[in-house]
Every structure is written in C-alpha cells, then in structure tokens.
Enzyme design. Structure first.
Site: not given
Ligand code: MRU
Length: 370
Positions: A53, A207, A248, A258-259
């Site tokens: 990932r 993560q 991302d 992003n996350k």
C-alpha cells in the site's frame, strides 16, 4: 532504509526476472513475512488487499503486474484488460494510473514478442526512479528541518529535537525506498540532527502504529505513538514544530488528498501556526484535476476495518476482535482532501513550492504549457 542495520527495499525482482518479492504489510509489525508475486492476479490481490500500500508502491507493484500479464498475453486486448483490472484495485492513489500509463506507452508501439521484457524493464526503471525521487524529496525537506533545528539551538533549552508529526505511513514501506514524508526525517537523523516523530496511530488500519512506528524504530529514529486525536492538543502546547505528511493525489492547484484524518491535522496546524508540509513525487500530481474536493474519488472500504481491530495476544497469537456491538454499522472513507490554503508547502523532487497552481507551475513549467 535499514532494518536493524541491513538495507532493505519494499519490492524487489526475483533473480530469474519473472516475479517480484514484497513485504506482506498486513503481517507487520508482528511478523516480517515476504511473499512472491508471479501473476497479474497476485499483483492485483496484493494491491487490493493492501499487502502493499502507499501510492508509489502501489504504482510500482502495478507496473510489475502488467509485465507479468504481458508474459502470458502480449496482445493489445490483453494489455488493455490487464491495465483495467489493475487500475480498478484502488481508486484514489493516482500513481497507480501513472505507472500503468507509463508501461503502456513503453510497450504499445512494440511487437508482441518484445512487450513483456520491455514492460519488465520499465517497471524496474519506475522503481529506480522512485528511489532517486524520494531521496531528492528528502534533500529538499532536510533544509526545512535544519532551519528549525538551528532556531531551536539558539533558543532556551538549546539542542532539543525537532518535533515532527506525521499521519499514516508515507515511509519507505509506502514507496520503494526512503518514503516521501519520512525521507527528510531519515536524512536529518542520519546527518545527526536530533529529531523526534509524533506518529499518529491512523485508525482504522493503524498504518502509523503498525508500519511507521515499526520502520522508524528499526532505523533507530526516536518517535512516540499518539492517538489520532492528540495532534491538536500537542500543537496547542508547542510540542509540534512541523507536520509532514504524504499524499495519494495532489491536484494541479495544490489540494492534497491523503489518508483520512489528514485534513483535521491541517486545520489544527493552521490554528496553531504550525507549518504543514506535504511531501510528494511528481507522479502523485493529477494535472487533470483542479478541485480536489469534488473531483477526486474517495475509496470507501469495508466497515469491518472500523468495527474490528487486529493485534498480538499475550501468548503470541495475532487475533482480530470486535470493538463495537455486533449490530453497529460503520462508514469507512479512506481518504480526505486538505484544501491548498491549509498547506504551507509542497516538497517535491524538484524543490519546494507553494501549494497553488502557480507554485506547481514554477517547478513544473512544462505542465503549465500543457
Ligand atoms: O491506504 P494506504 O495505506 O495506501 O494510504 C497511504 C497514504 O495515505 C499515504 O500517506 C500516501 O499513499 C502517501 S505514500 C508515500
């Protein structure tokens, strides 16, 4: 980067050149397990189920997956079908499409019997380029850390570490090597600049807790884990000198996807005057998108990732347990968009710029022309 003194990458080709090895990231931090991917389906599963990932690593894996597909079916139809299958595995990270387009452009003009080898070579180039690009991001970002370290040396309590907060894992595990957000941190640490990293746990998949904490620890970088909601409090109390995150997909106007949770960190940073930097390779810029909020597809993942947690039991077993009543339903948007106005700067392989169309065009003038 190093695992207990030994240099490692997140993906590497097998010696016979027909498959790749990856670190199965679903097994970290409780087990270090490598897996071989030898087919298109295996590469697609590895991306979809997040054995690998992180935007750049997803792209590199997809490139190799396409090469594996072409070894079996090098026709135009085979190429298009394999690229479509890989592109559908995860919708948000643009590096996936970027890598597939790059391999397709390389092989499409070739005769069928040359395509698999050319795709394999291109996938290797994408990996080598990723390492070089992330190293360059680190060199540029290092200057920002140096500046703060110099300021802190002159202040009272001189020599205190530079406190950097990061979200998710934009580390070497998310790329081929170095990471994006972590590259300046590793380079500062390796240069003897004292750094300390606040690692957001990054629910629901953790993560930060499972990957960032693991890789920083194995390389010897001082860090502490915090719950996702601690960042604002830490910033209010002057305990964060800067935030560095990955992305991302970044729009041509500097919006950053992003996350999930990144946006809240940016808001807190803005409110507290803490610089909020985003580190990215240019392969993460989607030059076709101008409005991140409306145009970037946000991956919705299974609610089970929210209602359940996986961890290590006292007797050494990895177990998944529920944290909610069995009937509770959960929503699980995996990414959010931070508007450009909340981003202090973008750290790219070409240098640092403002998060704006003009800022990006100053580093990538060829794109302004397009
Ligand atoms: O869902 P993930 O783990 O693939 O999300 C990863 C991130 O959000 C990273 O910050 C991003 O991909 C940048 S990686 C250099």
């Amino acid at each position: 980067m190093k695992i207990d003194g030994v240099a490692h990458r997140s993906i590497w080709p097998a010696e016979h050149g027909r498959s790749v090895h990856i670190i199965d990231q679903t097994r970290l931090p409780h087990g270090f397990v490598t897996t071989e991917l030898a087919t298109l389906d295996a590469a697609a599963t590895a991306i979809r189920d997040m054995w690998v990932r992180g935007a750049p690593l997803i792209g590199a894996t997809a490139a190799y997956g396409l090469a594996m597909a072409l070894a079996r079916d090098p026709s135009d139809a085979g190429l298009a079908k394999a690229a479509a299958l890989l592109a559908a595995t995860r919708p948000t990270a643009i590096n996936l499409r970027w890598a597939l387009d790059a391999v397709t452009a390389r092989v499409a003009p070739l005769a069928e019997d040359q395509r698999a080898a050319a795709a394999w070579a291109k996938a290797g180039e994408i990996c080598e380029e990723d390492v070089a690009v992330n190293h360059a991001i680190g060199r540029h970002g290092l200057a920002l850390i140096r500046e703060i370290a110099a300021r802190k040396r002159q202040g009272k309590g001189g020599g205190e570490p530079v406190n950097i907060l990061t979200h998710c894992n934009a580390g070497w595990l998310a790329t081929v090597d170095w990471g994006t957000a972590t590259s300046p941190i590793y380079q500062a640490h390796d240069a003897g600049i004292p750094v300390h990293v606040w690692v957001d746990e990054t629910r629901p998949r953790n993560q930060g807790a499972g990957l960032t904490a693991w890789e920083l620890g194995r390389h010897g970088v001082p860090h502490r884990l915090v719950v996702d909601n601690a960042g604002g409090h830490l910033m209010q109390h002057g305990l964060v000198d800067m935030v560095i995150v990955g992305t991302d997909r970044t729009t041509a106007t500097g919006d950053v996807c992003n996350k999930i949770g990144t946006y809240l960190k940016a808001l807190a940073a803005h409110d507290n005057g803490v610089p909020f930097h985003v580190a990215l390779p240019s392969s993460t810029i989607d030059w076709t998108v101008r409005d991140g909020l409306r145009e970037i597809p946000i991956e919705e993942r299974s609610g089970r990732e929210v209602t359940h947690l996986t961890g290590l039991t006292q007797d050494g077993r990895v177990e998944t347990v529920a944290v909610t009543p069995p009937t509770t339903e959960a929503a699980n948007p995996a990414f959010d968009v931070t508007p450009a106005r909340l981003v202090t700067s973008l750290i790219t392989e070409r240098g640092i710029c403002a998060a704006s169309a003009d800022g990006l065009a100053s580093l990538f003038p060829e794109r302004r022309a397009a």
